[in-house]
Every structure is written in C-alpha cells, then in structure tokens.
Design an enzyme around this catalytic site. Structure first.
Site, PDB file in Angstrom:
ATOM      1  N   ASP A  36      40.228  79.403  23.638  1.00 17.18           N
ATOM      2  CA  ASP A  36      40.403  80.851  23.717  1.00 17.18           C
ATOM      3  C   ASP A  36      39.104  81.491  23.242  1.00 17.18           C
ATOM      4  O   ASP A  36      38.774  81.439  22.046  1.00 17.18           O
ATOM      5  CB  ASP A  36      41.586  81.259  22.822  1.00 17.18           C
ATOM      6  CG  ASP A  36      41.777  82.768  22.780  1.00 17.18           C
ATOM      7  OD1 ASP A  36      41.003  83.494  23.445  1.00 17.18           O
ATOM      8  OD2 ASP A  36      42.689  83.218  22.071  1.00 17.18           O
ATOM      9  N   ILE A  37      38.366  82.090  24.170  1.00 14.61           N
ATOM     10  CA  ILE A  37      37.037  82.620  23.803  1.00 14.61           C
ATOM     11  C   ILE A  37      37.104  83.865  22.917  1.00 14.61           C
ATOM     12  O   ILE A  37      36.085  84.347  22.454  1.00 14.61           O
ATOM     13  CB  ILE A  37      36.159  82.902  25.049  1.00 14.61           C
ATOM     14  CG1 ILE A  37      36.856  83.875  26.018  1.00 14.61           C
ATOM     15  CG2 ILE A  37      35.747  81.605  25.737  1.00 14.61           C
ATOM     16  CD1 ILE A  37      35.926  84.459  27.079  1.00 14.61           C
ATOM     17  N   THR A 101      31.167  92.886  37.053  1.00 13.17           N
ATOM     18  CA  THR A 101      31.917  93.521  38.143  1.00 13.17           C
ATOM     19  C   THR A 101      31.315  94.830  38.655  1.00 13.17           C
ATOM     20  O   THR A 101      30.630  95.537  37.908  1.00 13.17           O
ATOM     21  CB  THR A 101      33.360  93.810  37.632  1.00 13.17           C
ATOM     22  OG1 THR A 101      34.052  94.566  38.610  1.00 13.17           O
ATOM     23  CG2 THR A 101      33.363  94.591  36.335  1.00 13.17           C
ATOM     24  N   TYR A 125      39.239  98.236  32.237  1.00 10.83           N
ATOM     25  CA  TYR A 125      38.664  96.961  32.694  1.00 10.83           C
ATOM     26  C   TYR A 125      37.140  97.108  32.858  1.00 10.83           C
ATOM     27  O   TYR A 125      36.366  96.311  32.304  1.00 10.83           O
ATOM     28  CB  TYR A 125      39.313  96.540  34.020  1.00 10.83           C
ATOM     29  CG  TYR A 125      38.609  95.408  34.726  1.00 10.83           C
ATOM     30  CD1 TYR A 125      38.676  94.101  34.252  1.00 10.83           C
ATOM     31  CD2 TYR A 125      37.858  95.645  35.888  1.00 10.83           C
ATOM     32  CE1 TYR A 125      38.017  93.063  34.905  1.00 10.83           C
ATOM     33  CE2 TYR A 125      37.211  94.612  36.549  1.00 10.83           C
ATOM     34  CZ  TYR A 125      37.287  93.332  36.054  1.00 10.83           C
ATOM     35  OH  TYR A 125      36.636  92.309  36.702  1.00 10.83           O
ATOM     36  N   LYS A 129      34.250  95.265  30.613  1.00 14.60           N
ATOM     37  CA  LYS A 129      33.273  94.367  31.234  1.00 14.60           C
ATOM     38  C   LYS A 129      31.851  94.866  30.949  1.00 14.60           C
ATOM     39  O   LYS A 129      30.952  94.070  30.693  1.00 14.60           O
ATOM     40  CB  LYS A 129      33.496  94.283  32.750  1.00 14.60           C
ATOM     41  CG  LYS A 129      34.776  93.578  33.174  1.00 14.60           C
ATOM     42  CD  LYS A 129      34.793  92.090  32.867  1.00 14.60           C
ATOM     43  CE  LYS A 129      33.816  91.291  33.677  1.00 14.60           C
ATOM     44  NZ  LYS A 129      33.878  89.843  33.377  1.00 14.60           N
TER      45      LYS A 129
HETATM   46  N1  LIG Z   1      38.791  89.174  40.889  1.00 17.36           N
HETATM   47  C1  LIG Z   1      37.956  90.093  41.346  1.00 17.36           C
HETATM   48  O1  LIG Z   1      38.208  90.757  42.362  1.00 17.36           O
HETATM   49  C2  LIG Z   1      36.640  90.332  40.649  1.00 17.36           C
HETATM   50  C3  LIG Z   1      35.804  91.357  41.122  1.00 17.36           C
HETATM   51  C4  LIG Z   1      34.571  91.554  40.493  1.00 17.36           C
HETATM   52  C5  LIG Z   1      34.191  90.753  39.432  1.00 17.36           C
HETATM   53  N2  LIG Z   1      35.025  89.796  38.995  1.00 17.36           N
HETATM   54  C6  LIG Z   1      34.604  88.972  37.842  1.00 17.36           C
HETATM   55  O2  LIG Z   1      34.413  87.647  38.305  1.00 17.36           O
HETATM   56  C7  LIG Z   1      34.717  86.731  37.250  1.00 17.36           C
HETATM   57  C8  LIG Z   1      35.703  85.701  37.743  1.00 17.36           C
HETATM   58  O3  LIG Z   1      36.887  86.373  38.145  1.00 17.36           O
HETATM   59  P1  LIG Z   1      38.139  85.598  38.766  1.00 17.36           P
HETATM   60  O4  LIG Z   1      38.673  86.451  39.856  1.00 17.36           O
HETATM   61  O5  LIG Z   1      37.775  84.180  38.996  1.00 17.36           O
HETATM   62  O6  LIG Z   1      39.133  85.711  37.520  1.00 17.36           O
HETATM   63  P2  LIG Z   1      40.566  85.002  37.329  1.00 17.36           P
HETATM   64  O7  LIG Z   1      40.971  84.288  38.565  1.00 17.36           O
HETATM   65  O8  LIG Z   1      41.460  86.029  36.743  1.00 17.36           O
HETATM   66  O9  LIG Z   1      40.232  83.888  36.241  1.00 17.36           O
HETATM   67  C9  LIG Z   1      39.911  84.209  34.932  1.00 17.36           C
HETATM   68  C10 LIG Z   1      40.280  83.025  34.074  1.00 17.36           C
HETATM   69  O10 LIG Z   1      39.934  83.338  32.716  1.00 17.36           O
HETATM   70  C11 LIG Z   1      40.983  82.843  31.912  1.00 17.36           C
HETATM   71  N3  LIG Z   1      41.045  83.508  30.605  1.00 17.36           N
HETATM   72  C12 LIG Z   1      41.642  84.694  30.313  1.00 17.36           C
HETATM   73  N4  LIG Z   1      41.542  84.937  28.992  1.00 17.36           N
HETATM   74  C13 LIG Z   1      40.873  83.900  28.450  1.00 17.36           C
HETATM   75  C14 LIG Z   1      40.489  83.574  27.131  1.00 17.36           C
HETATM   76  N5  LIG Z   1      40.756  84.375  26.100  1.00 17.36           N
HETATM   77  N6  LIG Z   1      39.816  82.412  26.911  1.00 17.36           N
HETATM   78  C15 LIG Z   1      39.559  81.587  27.946  1.00 17.36           C
HETATM   79  N7  LIG Z   1      39.902  81.831  29.227  1.00 17.36           N
HETATM   80  C16 LIG Z   1      40.561  82.982  29.469  1.00 17.36           C
HETATM   81  C17 LIG Z   1      42.239  83.106  32.713  1.00 17.36           C
HETATM   82  O11 LIG Z   1      43.306  82.339  32.209  1.00 17.36           O
HETATM   83  P3  LIG Z   1      44.808  82.921  32.334  1.00 17.36           P
HETATM   84  O12 LIG Z   1      45.067  83.044  33.805  1.00 17.36           O
HETATM   85  O13 LIG Z   1      45.615  81.871  31.634  1.00 17.36           O
HETATM   86  O14 LIG Z   1      44.808  84.239  31.652  1.00 17.36           O
HETATM   87  C18 LIG Z   1      41.780  82.705  34.109  1.00 17.36           C
HETATM   88  O15 LIG Z   1      41.972  81.331  34.342  1.00 17.36           O
HETATM   89  C19 LIG Z   1      35.198  87.584  36.082  1.00 17.36           C
HETATM   90  O16 LIG Z   1      34.128  87.820  35.206  1.00 17.36           O
HETATM   91  C20 LIG Z   1      35.622  88.890  36.736  1.00 17.36           C
HETATM   92  O17 LIG Z   1      35.541  89.967  35.837  1.00 17.36           O
HETATM   93  C21 LIG Z   1      36.241  89.541  39.577  1.00 17.36           C
END
Ligand SMILES: NC(=O)c1ccc[n+]([C@@H]2O[C@H](COP(=O)([O-])OP(=O)(O)OC[C@H]3O[C@@H](n4cnc5c(N)ncnc54)[C@H](OP(=O)(O)O)[C@@H]3O)[C@@H](O)[C@H]2O)c1
Length: 299
Positions: A36-37, A101, A125, A129
């Site tokens: 847990d970061i 993001t 959010y 970020k």
């Molecule tokens: N999704 C989008 O459309 C989008 C758009 C722009 C930028 N981004 C950025 O791109 C990056 C990757 O996004 P993604 O879509 O791959 O996200 P994601 O599918 O939601 O994955 C995020 C992961 O982080 C884990 N996590 C949450 N809290 C944590 C904690 N305290 N310690 C360790 N791990 C934790 C989550 O676990 P749990 O599921 O168990 O919580 C999940 O497995 C992120 O930085 C996001 O902000 C995403």
C-alpha cells in the site's frame, strides 16, 4: 536491472508486467494487497528489500466521480503515494517513472495542451494527481511524469468495455459528443515507459521531467463509441450496430466536471525521447480480439 512495477493489477500495470516479461526484463509487480503506497514506512522498506534499478508507478485512485466525496483516499493514493515512492527513489538513488492525467487541465483551451500550460483541475481526482506530480518533481531530479488520457485496455473497467456491453443490450445509446480528447491503449503507454527504461538501462542521456503522451487521432467520446461498435461489428462481436445518439455534456451530468478539451500536445516526447504516438484504433482492435479469443463480451 530490476523494474519495480507498482499498481501491477491495473490497466497499465497489467500491460507493463506482460511486456516486461515479453522483453525478458527482470521485474517485480505488486498491487495494493502486497504494497500500500499510502504507507510510507512499508513503501520505504519494500523498496529497500527489492532493490530495484527503476520504479514505475502505475498505481492510482482512478474513480473520478467517487473521488469527489472520498477526498482523503484520493489524495492519499495520488499525492502521498507518489511522494513516498519519490522519497524511496532518492534514498536508493534510482529514477521514478510516474503517470498522470489530462484531468489536471480545465479543458477550456481550444487547442491541445502543452507541458508548459498552466494546470487548473476541475475536480478532486485532477487536483490530487496534480499534487502528486508536484510532490514527485519537488522530491527527486531523475523522474519522468507521463500525462496520458482516456486509457483503455482488456482488463478492468473502461469506456470500451462499457460501450460494448451496452451495445450488446440496447438498440440505442447516448454518448457525449462535445468533449474532445485522445484515447490511449494501456499497451502503448507500457511500451513508452519500457522504452524509457531501455534508455536508462543503456545509459543514454535522458531529459527528465514532464511529458505528454496519448494515442492519435484526437476524437470525441461519441466518435470513439462509434469506432468501438464498428470494429466490434466487423469482428462479429455485435449482431447489429446500435444507433449512437450524440448528446451534450449537460445532458449527462457527472459528480466530477470533465475537461471539454483534453487533447495533449505530444511533440516534446517525440523531440526529446524519439517516441511517436500510436494509433489508438489499432490498440482497440487488439483489445477486442483478445476479448473475442477469451470469449469475453462476445454475443
Ligand atoms: N484510466 C484512465 O482513463 C486514465 C486517464 C488518464 C490517466 N490515467 C492514469 O494512468 C495511470 C494508470 O491508470 P489505470 O487506468 O491503469 O488505473 P487502474 O486500472 O485503476 O489501476 C490502478 C491500480 O492501482 C492500485 N492501487 C490503488 N490504490 C493503491 C495503493 N494505495 N497502493 C498500491 N496500489 C494501489 C489499484 O488497486 P485496486 O484496484 O485494488 O484499488 C489498481 O490496481 C494512473 O496514474 C492514472 O491516474 C488513467
């Protein structure tokens, strides 16, 4: 070389692990249940124990609307988490590759946003970020923060999965047509980050700092939905294409405000790191084919 991949079970994290394996890289992938970061001492201890040569942070609190009320959790994961990772990188003298993001912008600009444009997030959010980006930049020198947008992949919840599921159930869908941005396949983001890891590993010069990276071309959610349905139809995953009604943002109220224009200018990454943008329509095809092969979301 050992890459420590944080958030390994997420959309991006899954692709990072898969591609690190394909490239024959030594890596350790962990998610929330293992690390847990938001806990500084366990994060520092974990990094001490793994002794990575680079950390990639793909973990985030990404529930944009829930973040509006779950404020403390969003800031803990998106601001404190990157801060603790950055501190552990300083201690170990290793670089951090972090991800952010398009939601750091208010979306009021009519042309694509550059890295030098002033952020002005419209919700919790985006604010969390942005503060994560700042924490990283203020803590260590050797970092890359990659801002991306509209991420989709074969794992997890995303727009592609939602549209395909609805298209299989309904004859008509309504999708917002007045927000522009660029969909980005998590597989392409993973490749970009691993190219940077390669440069680090080869001892090539790197200009550290903030970069934008998304897929091409820029589109709207409505046109993205049209493409999803067309491709799914071509692949035999839809018996017929639904009518997709274009609607305005005001007709689809959400808890968190979305940027009207979130197109990101990606010239800097091309100039400094020789990384070009990928066509998201190819990534979309990969995702749909994977679902079809796995019998997931097939009609
Ligand atoms: N999704 C989008 O459309 C989008 C758009 C722009 C930028 N981004 C950025 O791109 C990056 C990757 O996004 P993604 O879509 O791959 O996200 P994601 O599918 O939601 O994955 C995020 C992961 O982080 C884990 N996590 C949450 N809290 C944590 C904690 N305290 N310690 C360790 N791990 C934790 C989550 O676990 P749990 O599921 O168990 O919580 C999940 O497995 C992120 O930085 C996001 O902000 C995403």
């Amino acid at each position: 070389m050992t890459i420590l991949i944080i958030g390994a079970a997420g959309q991006l994290g899954t692709e990072l692990c898969l591609r690190s394996k394909e490239r024959g890289y030594k890596f350790v992938g962990v998610d929330y249940n293992e690390l847990d970061i938001t806990n500084e001492s366990s994060t520092m201890a974990f990094v001490d124990q793994v002794k990575p040569t680079v950390i990639i942070n793909a973990a985030a609190y990404t529930a944009v609307d829930r973040a509006e009320t779950d404020i403390a959790s969003a800031f803990a994961v998106n601001r404190e988490g990157p801060l603790y990772l950055a501190r552990s990188c300083v201690k170990a003298d290793i670089p951090l590759l972090h991800v952010s993001t398009d939601y750091v912008f208010d979306g009021e600009k009519s042309t694509p946003y550059h890295e030098t444009d002033a952020p002005n997030p419209g919700g919790v959010y985006g604010q969390s970020k942005l503060e994560g980006e700042t924490a990283v930049a203020n803590t260590l020198d050797k970092f890359i923060t990659l801002r991306t947008a509209w991420v989709f992949s074969a794992t997890g919840q995303n727009f592609v999965r939602t549209i395909l599921r609805l298209a299989q159930q309904r004859d008509e869908l309504s999708v917002v047509a007045d927000q522009t941005g660029a969909p980005t396949w998590a597989g392409d983001i993973a490749e970009v980050l691993l190219e940077i890891v390669d440069r680090i590993h080869q001892g090539k010069a790197i200009t550290w700092g903030l970069y934008h990276y998304t897929g091409v071309p820029v589109t709207t959610w409505h046109a993205f939905a049209e493409t999803i349905c067309q491709q799914a139809f071509n692949l035999g995953m839809l018996r017929k294409k639904p009518f997709i009604k274009p609607i305005s943002t005001s007709e689809y109220p959400t808890a968190a405000k979305r940027p009207q224009n979130s197109a990101l200018a990606c010239a800097r990454i091309q100039e400094e790191l020789l990384i070009s943008q990928a066509d998201w329509r190819k990534g979309l095809e990969h995702v749909l084919i994977q679902w079809k092969k796995n019998n997931e979301l097939s009609t």
